[in-house]
Design an enzyme around this catalytic site. Structure first.
Site: not given
Ligand code: MEV
Length: 343
Positions: A129, A131, A135, A178
């Protein structure tokens, strides 16, 4: 048989959220990984252990229901109250238990599935969680370990695509950013249309990550930006267009070795992420603390709403690291040229 696969987390330098609308993002794989080991099960369930989170669960072989076996939220390193779970054990463990859904969907994917119990061990070097793509890294590594266990040949492209579908099924909206970076590793310029293009930075990227103890929920944050966009298209669309220009100029600055420009663009990007409603008090505090300790650029990274910031701090890494550790949690990150690996 016992197989192991690992995949890196990531840090987004430019373009998060805008990437969901087809704009470019710049991201790098980081030297913190999820390591997944799969072996024949001790019973007829899928037994999952994530000791770093104190998360233990069993997944039923037939109906794929998740049963939490044991959690001790007080001992959990990165726990919180947000997000969802099939069977929440206690409010403060819900977020961590949600990770089991990624593992479940990666194991019961539409290409190959186990017909007997498995023991799945996850070693996690990435806070969840935060960033930092935990996951995605868990999903990519679980799929790779699973493919290896079932002796299935998967190309990296196919693996990245399957991992993205797992993320979509579990959390709703998500771009393939990601899962792409976790699969391929390195430093990339990414668009939904053209996928990943590797970038060769002509400068050092000394980065410090500062992370809050409050996880962000990517699905909810992406949905929040979508609502803002739909309510105020004439205002939000130009912001997304500006983030696109920032990412394109940043790509040039990175390949030309223009440190100052990279830093300035990070700071501008931070202001625009705030305008999109994904910044928080704690993140702002870390951003400004990093700058006052000597970072020339700092911004939130990933979905926001909690999670992490990255600080670009040539010549000041130690100072920024110490300051952010004093305020919250921090570590230095390096680029990981290596994406997913398995044996
Ligand atoms: C999440 O790491 C990045 C976002 O741009 C969502 C995504 O790209 O899936 C917020």
């Amino acid at each position: 048989m016992k197989v192991t696969a690992s995949a890196p987390g990531k840090a987004i330098l430019f373009g998060e959220h805008a990437v969901v609308y087809g704009k470019p993002a710049i991201a790098m794989a980081v030297n913190r990984r999820a390591i997944v080991t799969i072996q024949e099960g001790t019973n007829d369930q899928i037994n999952v252990q994530i000791p770093e989170l104190d998360v233990y669960g069993a997944i039923d072989l037939t109906d794929h229901q998740i049963k939490p076996l044991k959690t001790s939220p007080s001992q959990t390193k990165f726990s919180d109250t947000s997000s969802t779970s099939d069977n929440p054990a206690s409010p403060s463990s819900i977020y961590d238990m949600g990770i089991l859904k990624f593992i479940r969907n990666a194991i019961f994917n539409d290409q190959f599935q186990p017909d007997h119990g498995l023991d799945v061990q996850v070693e996690l070097e990435i806070p969840i969680g935060a960033g930092l793509g935990s996951s995605a890294a868990i999903t990519v590594a679980t799929l790779a370990a699973s493919a290896s266990y079932h002796q299935e040949d998967l190309t990296l492209e196919k693996l990245a695509k399957m991992a993205h579908h797992v993320e979509l099924d579990v959390q709703g909206a998500a771009s393939p950013l990601d899962t792409t970076i976790s699969t391929h590793g390195g430093f990339i310029y990414f668009t939904r249309k053209d996928g990943a293009v590797k970038i060769n930075p002509a400068l050092e990227m000394p980065l410090v990550v500062g992370y809050t103890s409050q996880p962000g929920n990517t699905g909810q944050l992406v949905a929040g930006v979508r609502k803002l966009h739909d309510d105020h298209p004439e205002i939000i669309n130009p912001i997304l267009d500006t983030i696109e220009k920032i990412a394109n100029q940043a790509r040039q600055a990175i390949t030309n070795g223009d440190q100052q420009k990279v830093a300035e663009l990070m700071n501008i990007n931070q202001g625009l992420l705030d305008a999109l409603g994904v910044n928080t008090n704690q993140l702002s505090n870390l951003v400004y603390q990093a700058r006052s300790a000597g970072a020339i650029g700092s911004k939130l990274t990933g979905a926001g709403g909690g999670g992490s910031i990255i600080a670009y701090c040539p010549g000041k890494t130690q100072e920024v690291l110490e300051r952010l550790k004093h305020v919250e949690n921090a570590f230095q990150v390096n680029i990981s040229p290596q994406g997913v690996t398995w044996e």
